[in-house]
Scaffold this motif. Structure first.
Motif, PDB file in Angstrom:
ATOM      1  N   PRO A  91     -33.639   7.692  41.105  1.00  0.00           N
ATOM      2  CA  PRO A  91     -34.165   6.370  40.664  1.00  0.00           C
ATOM      3  C   PRO A  91     -34.441   6.415  38.828  1.00  0.00           C
ATOM      4  O   PRO A  91     -34.999   7.121  38.471  1.00  0.00           O
ATOM      5  CB  PRO A  91     -35.400   6.351  41.402  1.00  0.00           C
ATOM      6  CG  PRO A  91     -35.229   6.997  42.540  1.00  0.00           C
ATOM      7  CD  PRO A  91     -34.684   8.398  41.976  1.00  0.00           C
ATOM      8  N   PHE A  92     -33.463   5.773  38.319  1.00  0.00           N
ATOM      9  CA  PHE A  92     -33.656   5.470  36.688  1.00  0.00           C
ATOM     10  C   PHE A  92     -33.236   4.031  36.565  1.00  0.00           C
ATOM     11  O   PHE A  92     -32.148   3.752  36.274  1.00  0.00           O
ATOM     12  CB  PHE A  92     -32.555   6.576  36.223  1.00  0.00           C
ATOM     13  CG  PHE A  92     -32.870   6.923  34.891  1.00  0.00           C
ATOM     14  CD1 PHE A  92     -33.777   7.808  34.529  1.00  0.00           C
ATOM     15  CD2 PHE A  92     -32.060   6.349  33.914  1.00  0.00           C
ATOM     16  CE1 PHE A  92     -34.151   8.080  33.103  1.00  0.00           C
ATOM     17  CE2 PHE A  92     -32.226   6.829  32.544  1.00  0.00           C
ATOM     18  CZ  PHE A  92     -33.190   7.660  32.258  1.00  0.00           C
ATOM     19  N   PRO A  93     -34.431   3.240  36.424  1.00  0.00           N
ATOM     20  CA  PRO A  93     -34.204   1.900  36.238  1.00  0.00           C
ATOM     21  C   PRO A  93     -34.235   1.607  34.940  1.00  0.00           C
ATOM     22  O   PRO A  93     -35.042   0.688  34.694  1.00  0.00           O
ATOM     23  CB  PRO A  93     -35.292   1.374  36.918  1.00  0.00           C
ATOM     24  CG  PRO A  93     -36.534   2.462  36.900  1.00  0.00           C
ATOM     25  CD  PRO A  93     -35.827   3.704  36.824  1.00  0.00           C
ATOM     26  N   PHE A  94     -33.298   1.702  34.134  1.00  0.00           N
ATOM     27  CA  PHE A  94     -33.284   1.424  32.777  1.00  0.00           C
ATOM     28  C   PHE A  94     -31.721   0.957  32.415  1.00  0.00           C
ATOM     29  O   PHE A  94     -30.823   1.360  33.118  1.00  0.00           O
ATOM     30  CB  PHE A  94     -33.515   2.437  31.829  1.00  0.00           C
ATOM     31  CG  PHE A  94     -34.781   3.113  32.080  1.00  0.00           C
ATOM     32  CD1 PHE A  94     -36.025   2.624  31.381  1.00  0.00           C
ATOM     33  CD2 PHE A  94     -35.390   4.154  32.862  1.00  0.00           C
ATOM     34  CE1 PHE A  94     -37.302   3.174  31.539  1.00  0.00           C
ATOM     35  CE2 PHE A  94     -36.463   4.793  32.972  1.00  0.00           C
ATOM     36  CZ  PHE A  94     -37.548   4.143  32.581  1.00  0.00           C
ATOM     37  N   GLU A  95     -31.527  -0.072  31.601  1.00  0.00           N
ATOM     38  CA  GLU A  95     -30.338  -0.441  31.030  1.00  0.00           C
ATOM     39  C   GLU A  95     -29.570   0.382  30.528  1.00  0.00           C
ATOM     40  O   GLU A  95     -29.964   1.117  29.386  1.00  0.00           O
ATOM     41  CB  GLU A  95     -30.319  -1.696  30.378  1.00  0.00           C
ATOM     42  CG  GLU A  95     -31.496  -2.824  30.767  1.00  0.00           C
ATOM     43  CD  GLU A  95     -30.614  -3.673  31.878  1.00  0.00           C
ATOM     44  OE1 GLU A  95     -29.701  -3.473  32.010  1.00  0.00           O
ATOM     45  OE2 GLU A  95     -31.135  -4.455  32.657  1.00  0.00           O
ATOM     46  N   SER A  96     -28.340   0.665  30.905  1.00  0.00           N
ATOM     47  CA  SER A  96     -27.458   1.506  30.311  1.00  0.00           C
ATOM     48  C   SER A  96     -26.708   0.823  28.930  1.00  0.00           C
ATOM     49  O   SER A  96     -26.512  -0.294  28.849  1.00  0.00           O
ATOM     50  CB  SER A  96     -26.189   1.933  31.419  1.00  0.00           C
ATOM     51  OG  SER A  96     -25.262   2.698  30.676  1.00  0.00           O
ATOM     52  N   VAL A  97     -26.373   1.922  28.080  1.00  0.00           N
ATOM     53  CA  VAL A  97     -25.544   1.387  26.945  1.00  0.00           C
ATOM     54  C   VAL A  97     -24.361   2.289  26.987  1.00  0.00           C
ATOM     55  O   VAL A  97     -23.408   2.375  25.981  1.00  0.00           O
ATOM     56  CB  VAL A  97     -26.336   2.097  25.616  1.00  0.00           C
ATOM     57  CG1 VAL A  97     -27.653   1.128  25.487  1.00  0.00           C
ATOM     58  CG2 VAL A  97     -26.699   3.250  25.656  1.00  0.00           C
ATOM     59  N   GLY A  98     -23.909   2.491  28.315  1.00  0.00           N
ATOM     60  CA  GLY A  98     -22.477   3.088  28.421  1.00  0.00           C
ATOM     61  C   GLY A  98     -22.214   4.537  28.642  1.00  0.00           C
ATOM     62  O   GLY A  98     -21.358   4.862  28.822  1.00  0.00           O
ATOM     63  N   LEU A  99     -23.508   5.289  28.544  1.00  0.00           N
ATOM     64  CA  LEU A  99     -23.310   6.758  28.620  1.00  0.00           C
ATOM     65  C   LEU A  99     -23.995   7.206  30.181  1.00  0.00           C
ATOM     66  O   LEU A  99     -24.712   8.068  29.992  1.00  0.00           O
ATOM     67  CB  LEU A  99     -23.933   7.431  27.474  1.00  0.00           C
ATOM     68  CG  LEU A  99     -23.100   7.111  26.133  1.00  0.00           C
ATOM     69  CD1 LEU A  99     -23.633   7.758  25.002  1.00  0.00           C
ATOM     70  CD2 LEU A  99     -21.681   7.790  26.262  1.00  0.00           C
ATOM     71  N   GLY A 100     -23.677   6.738  31.104  1.00  0.00           N
ATOM     72  CA  GLY A 100     -24.150   6.942  32.310  1.00  0.00           C
ATOM     73  C   GLY A 100     -25.258   6.000  32.719  1.00  0.00           C
ATOM     74  O   GLY A 100     -25.823   5.547  31.825  1.00  0.00           O
ATOM     75  N   ARG A 101     -25.477   5.681  33.899  1.00  0.00           N
ATOM     76  CA  ARG A 101     -26.362   4.717  34.590  1.00  0.00           C
ATOM     77  C   ARG A 101     -26.899   5.193  35.856  1.00  0.00           C
ATOM     78  O   ARG A 101     -26.448   6.155  36.347  1.00  0.00           O
ATOM     79  CB  ARG A 101     -25.695   3.391  34.865  1.00  0.00           C
ATOM     80  CG  ARG A 101     -24.588   3.185  35.615  1.00  0.00           C
ATOM     81  CD  ARG A 101     -24.284   1.854  35.863  1.00  0.00           C
ATOM     82  NE  ARG A 101     -24.024   0.959  34.738  1.00  0.00           N
ATOM     83  CZ  ARG A 101     -22.794   0.885  34.155  1.00  0.00           C
ATOM     84  NH1 ARG A 101     -21.911   1.715  34.165  1.00  0.00           N
ATOM     85  NH2 ARG A 101     -22.899   0.157  33.018  1.00  0.00           N
ATOM     86  N   GLU A 102     -27.923   4.488  36.338  1.00  0.00           N
ATOM     87  CA  GLU A 102     -28.425   4.945  37.464  1.00  0.00           C
ATOM     88  C   GLU A 102     -27.374   4.912  38.427  1.00  0.00           C
ATOM     89  O   GLU A 102     -26.550   3.889  38.928  1.00  0.00           O
ATOM     90  CB  GLU A 102     -29.488   3.906  38.099  1.00  0.00           C
ATOM     91  CG  GLU A 102     -30.273   4.246  39.280  1.00  0.00           C
ATOM     92  CD  GLU A 102     -31.388   3.208  39.776  1.00  0.00           C
ATOM     93  OE1 GLU A 102     -32.708   3.527  40.081  1.00  0.00           O
ATOM     94  OE2 GLU A 102     -31.067   1.963  39.785  1.00  0.00           O
ATOM     95  N   GLY A 103     -27.265   6.082  39.342  1.00  0.00           N
ATOM     96  CA  GLY A 103     -26.098   6.206  40.223  1.00  0.00           C
ATOM     97  C   GLY A 103     -24.869   6.664  39.973  1.00  0.00           C
ATOM     98  O   GLY A 103     -24.050   6.970  40.797  1.00  0.00           O
ATOM     99  N   GLU A 104     -24.849   6.442  38.715  1.00  0.00           N
ATOM    100  CA  GLU A 104     -23.447   7.198  38.075  1.00  0.00           C
ATOM    101  C   GLU A 104     -23.848   7.882  36.870  1.00  0.00           C
ATOM    102  O   GLU A 104     -23.523   7.342  35.721  1.00  0.00           O
ATOM    103  CB  GLU A 104     -22.564   5.783  37.723  1.00  0.00           C
ATOM    104  CG  GLU A 104     -22.132   4.974  38.881  1.00  0.00           C
ATOM    105  CD  GLU A 104     -21.439   3.614  38.601  1.00  0.00           C
ATOM    106  OE1 GLU A 104     -20.873   3.613  37.537  1.00  0.00           O
ATOM    107  OE2 GLU A 104     -21.247   2.585  39.511  1.00  0.00           O
ATOM    108  N   PRO A 105     -24.257   8.998  37.162  1.00  0.00           N
ATOM    109  CA  PRO A 105     -24.401   9.758  35.855  1.00  0.00           C
ATOM    110  C   PRO A 105     -23.271  10.189  35.080  1.00  0.00           C
ATOM    111  O   PRO A 105     -22.198  10.619  35.838  1.00  0.00           O
ATOM    112  CB  PRO A 105     -25.473  11.141  36.294  1.00  0.00           C
ATOM    113  CG  PRO A 105     -24.825  11.024  37.584  1.00  0.00           C
ATOM    114  CD  PRO A 105     -24.694   9.698  38.241  1.00  0.00           C
TER     115      PRO A 105
END
Length: 417
Positions: A195-209
């Motif tokens: 769980p990583f509930p922060f807004e992505s700036v395009g270099l990996g996001r929650e569920g998609e590292p």
């Protein structure tokens, strides 16, 4: 690297986990892979200010040391004093020991001199899987700058050498798995389930590292030191099991190509970096409505003593009343009202007699976050708590509990008196 900030009584495994890394601190410094300088350059380019960075679970300090090239001050924290003794030194890096007894407010004082929302960058390298995530994310929100603050986490879970060597390593890794702490499952899954509930700036996001490869030159002895630094090897050794006996080392050496051969290897890394503090949970929390009935019932409890206690729950982005306790209900009635697998807030009107034999009462607030509850809901409740408490004027003290023993009558009496 070790957990570096927690004061959470529910996280009882922290001390044991720190012990694993204490035993291998010197080996850890020599054996672990280093991270590319480009990582830190990219991170620094994303923070508008470069006053303060905090490396959590700093271990041997390699991330903190590298960040010092870009930030005026870097704080590296760790629960393991032994790790910190071997940490890489730099004039702009300050290391702090953070035992399990330290509070969240004390941690803010140690990291940022008590100044909330003053940290430009928070990094966690190969460590976040050990953390109590709701508690850590709550601390992140209090420390990281609201405008332009960045949190970045990364890890690695495999080293690719060659087809024949990698095939030989598979059964060995399988033997190690039972000795790894269950919390490392996030690591083996490449942080895809973290769980990583922060807004992505395009270099990996929650569920998609984002997957990354670290190329390095590796000696055989260096590889063995790396393997011996694994927590599973230490745990197994404590249980009388040697996962790396001489015959295994010899077999690995032969397939490697001899003890003196240096080979090019690839460390398989992954990152959730960077994410701005404008995060999904915080946005949800800031928009969390408080139903008028919550404030009305609380005023009735405080002014008219119409209820002994009130339970509140979050329902469709709104805090609502869940249960009202009758004035004559007991404390056992109160504690038995909490669901065993769901979070709740609660207030209780507690009567007691002082040492001067005076009858008094105090209203206390409980944040109930049982271990079986969903991690995402733990984070929603943690990030909404302070805002909700501000709506309830007259709270004397707060308890945070993950099981009934952490809000026992003796604990309440101790806080009230």
């Amino acid at each position: 690297m070790c957990v570096s900030f927690l004061n959470i009584s529910s996280y009882l495994e922290v001390g044991r986990m720190a012990g694993l890394f204490d035993k291998q601190a010197e080996v850890y410094l020599e054996a672990r892979p280093t991270y590319p300088k480009e990582w830190y350059m990219k991170l620094a380019a994303l923070t508008p200010q470069h006053s303060l960075a905090w490396d959590v679970g700093t271990g041997n300090g390699q991330a903190a040391y590298s960040l010092s090239e870009h930030y005026q001050q870097v704080v590296g924290s760790d629960i393991s004093e032994e790790q910190l003794k071997h940490a890489m030194q730099h004039p702009r890096v300050r290391y702090i020991h953070s035992p399990t007894s330290i509070s969240e407010d004390e941690m803010i004082n140690l990291v940022a001199g008590g100044h909330e929302n003053s940290v430009d960058l928070i990094t966690v390298a190969e460590a976040i899987h050990w953390f109590d995530l709701p508690q850590f994310y709550s601390l992140v929100r209090r420390l990281l700058r609201k405008a332009g603050g960045v949190i970045a986490v990364w890890g690695y879970n495999n080293t690719v050498v060659s087809l024949d060597f990698d095939l030989l390593m598979k059964p060995l890794h399988k033997k190690m798995l039972p000795y790894y702490d269950p919390k490392t499952s996030y690591l083996w899954e490449g942080y895809r389930t973290l769980p990583f509930p922060f807004e992505s700036v395009g270099l990996g996001r929650e569920g998609e590292p984002m997957e990354l490869d670290i190329k390095r030159e590796q000696s055989f002895q260096g590889l063995v030191r790396f393997m011996r630094s694994c927590s599973a090897v230490t745990t197994a050794k404590d249980q009388g099991v040697d996962l790396l006996p001489e015959e295994v080392i010899e077999e690995l050496k032969q397939v490697w190509g001899g003890p003196d051969l240096v080979r090019s290897v690839t460390v398989k890394a992954f990152t959730l970096k960077p994410f701005f503090i404008g995060d999904k949970m915080a946005n949800a929390a800031s928009g969390m409505a408080v139903h008028d009935d919550c404030k009305l019932r609380f005023l009735e409890l405080k002014a008219k003593r119409s209820y002994r206690f009130i339970l509140f729950k979050i329902e469709q982005l709104q805090i609502v009343v869940d249960k009202l306790g009758e004035p004559n209900d007991s404390y056992d009635d109160f504690t038995s009202s909490f669901p065993p697998d769901e979070c709740r807030y609660a207030v209780y009107d507690f009567d007691f007699i002082t040492e001067e034999n005076c009858q008094k009462s105090k209203i206390f607030f409980i944040a109930w976050s049982p271990d079986p509850s969903k991690v995402r809901m733990k984070m929603v409740y943690a990030s909404s708590k302070d805002r909700f408490k501000r709506e309830l004027d007259g709270i004397s003290f707060e308890l945070q509990a993950t099981d009934p023993s952490e809000m026992s009558l003796d604990i309440v009496k101790g806080r009230a008196c």
